[in-house]
Write an enzyme that holds these catalytic residues in place. Sequence first.
Site, short mmCIF file in Angstrom:
data_model
loop_
_atom_site.label_atom_id
_atom_site.label_comp_id
_atom_site.label_asym_id
_atom_site.label_seq_id
_atom_site.Cartn_x
_atom_site.Cartn_y
_atom_site.Cartn_z
N LYS A 107 -3.61 59.78 -26.17
CA LYS A 107 -4.37 59.94 -24.66
C LYS A 107 -3.36 59.87 -23.38
O LYS A 107 -3.40 60.36 -22.71
CB LYS A 107 -5.60 59.53 -24.68
CG LYS A 107 -5.79 58.04 -24.56
CD LYS A 107 -6.47 57.42 -25.70
CE LYS A 107 -6.19 57.67 -27.18
NZ LYS A 107 -6.98 56.87 -28.19
N GLY A 126 -11.84 60.08 -30.81
CA GLY A 126 -11.35 59.91 -32.41
C GLY A 126 -12.00 61.12 -33.30
O GLY A 126 -11.15 62.03 -33.43
N ILE A 146 -14.65 62.75 -33.36
CA ILE A 146 -15.39 64.06 -32.93
C ILE A 146 -14.34 65.10 -32.66
O ILE A 146 -13.63 65.25 -32.00
CB ILE A 146 -16.26 63.54 -31.70
CG1 ILE A 146 -17.02 62.39 -31.88
CG2 ILE A 146 -17.09 64.84 -31.19
CD1 ILE A 146 -17.50 61.82 -30.46
N GLY A 161 -13.03 43.07 -34.11
CA GLY A 161 -12.04 43.80 -33.97
C GLY A 161 -11.99 45.13 -33.30
O GLY A 161 -11.26 46.04 -33.07
N LYS A 178 -8.58 59.69 -21.58
CA LYS A 178 -9.61 61.06 -22.40
C LYS A 178 -10.26 62.01 -21.33
O LYS A 178 -9.97 62.92 -21.70
CB LYS A 178 -10.49 60.03 -23.37
CG LYS A 178 -9.95 59.22 -24.32
CD LYS A 178 -10.98 58.26 -25.08
CE LYS A 178 -10.33 57.56 -26.19
NZ LYS A 178 -11.06 56.38 -26.68
N1 HSE Z 1 -10.12 51.63 -27.92
C1 HSE Z 1 -10.64 53.03 -27.86
C2 HSE Z 1 -12.10 52.80 -27.79
C3 HSE Z 1 -10.37 53.72 -29.20
O1 HSE Z 1 -12.80 51.73 -27.90
O2 HSE Z 1 -13.03 53.64 -28.01
C4 HSE Z 1 -9.03 54.42 -28.87
O3 HSE Z 1 -8.88 55.12 -27.64
#
Ligand code: HSE
Length: 425
Positions: free
Chosen positions: A97, A126, A128, A179, A197
Site C-alpha cells: 500500500k 487484506g 476483504i 503480534g 490504504k
Molecule cells: N498493520 C496493518 C493492520 C496490516 O494492523 O491492519 C497491514 O497493512
Amino acid sequence: MKKLKVGIIGLGTVGTGVFNVLQEYNDIEIVKIAVKNINKPRNIKNLNSNILTDNAFEIVNNHEIDVVIEVAGGVNPAVDILKAAILNKKHIVTANKELLAKYGSELFKLARENNVIILYEAAVAGGIPIIMPIKTILCANKITKIAAILNGTTNYILTKMAEKELSYETALKQAQELGYAETDPTGDVEGFDAAYKLAVLSTISFNKKIDIKKIYREGITKITAQDIKSAKELGYRIKLIAMGQVLEDGKIDVRVHPMLVSKKHLLAKIDNATNSIMLTGYPVGNLVFTGAGAGAEPTASSVVGDILVLKANLNASDNPNPLPQAICNHNERANQIDIGDTYNEYYLSITASNSPGVIGIIGTICGKNNINISTIMQKGINTDNTAEIVVITEKSKESDVQNALNELIKSDSIQKIDNLLRVMN
Ligand code: HSE
C-alpha cells in the site's frame, strides 16, 4: 493449459501464506523467492531452499517468470525492483500500500506503456475484496463517500481500551505481545498505514489521483482512557476512521483520524482487528465490506485471487488486453480540501478551574467562533480543584474550532485542552 511461472519477493507472514496456498495449484510454478536472509531457519512445508535468493533482481530479470508477486513491503528497494520488472514485461501482484500510495501513478503509467497489469487486492484491507469489486462490477457507480476502518492494530487497541478500560500504553503492549502491533508501532498507531490504504481506495473510488501528502492524518496515541469513558457515557465508541467524500463543488475531502462513532453506526460495532469499509454510490446505494484486514491466510486469499485472475485472462488467447477495467487510468488530480475547510461535529475535552463562570467562558468563546454547543458536561472535580469538562458541538468549521481552541487556552480559567476529536453519527 500453460503453467504460470511466478517469482515471490518477500517470505514473511504474507509471503509464507501465499507460498502455502499456491501449493494447491499444479499449474502455477514458483520459480524463485527473494528473501533478506537465505540462511534464516524456516519451517515451511515443501519449501526447496534452492529456489531462495537474496537478490530480487534475479526474479525480475528471469526470462521464465511471468508474474512478480511483491509482498515484502516498504518503498525502497521495492520501487526500483518493480519498475525493472515492468520494463521486463512482467505482470505484478502486490500487497504494498505504501508503494502504491506514493508511486502508484508512476508505476501504473509504466505498466500501461509496457502492456502489463498491476493487481493489488491485498494492499487495502487484506482479505476483504474491495479493489476488484470497485474496478469491475461497481464501475457503473459514482462513488461519493467512503467511511472505513482500515487498520486492524489500532482497532484492536481501541477495542481493548473500551472493553477493559485499559490505558493506551497497556493496550498497545498487549497488542505487541499478541503480534498485532510491531515493536515500532508508528506506522499503525500514527495512521500512516490507514492513510496509504485510503489513498489507494479513494483514488479508484473517486477516479481521481489522490495525493497522499494532502491526506490529513492523525493517529490514536493521544486517546486516553478518560476519552473512551466519556465517549461511552455519551453513546459513542472511538475508532480510527479513514474517510473520503466528494463535496457538492467537486472538491474531495480525504482524511484519517480518530472519531467518536455513534453506537448506532455500523462501524462502531467493528471490533478487534477486523476491518470494514462502507461505500456510498449511485446507483448502488450503501455497501459494507467487512472481514480480516491482515494475517497470512486472509491476505493470501487476495494475492492468490489476483494471480488466478491474471492467469485466467492471460490464457484467453482472444483477449490481447486482459482485464481492461482493472487498469488504472486516472489522469485528473483530485482537488483535495484542507482540514481547516472541513465541517464536523466535535468532542472537546477540557481541564478548567473549578470556579464560577467557567462554563460561561467556554460558551462565549464557542459562540464568538460560530460554534453551536449541543452537549456540555462537567465530569466532577479533581483533587487539584480542576474540573473535567466535555463539550459536543453541532456541525462547525474546523478553522473556527481551531480559533476557539487558541482563545480557550489563553483564558486563565482553562488549564488544558485535553483532546479534540471529530464525531460521526
Ligand atoms: N498493520 C496493518 C493492520 C496490516 O494492523 O491492519 C497491514 O497493512
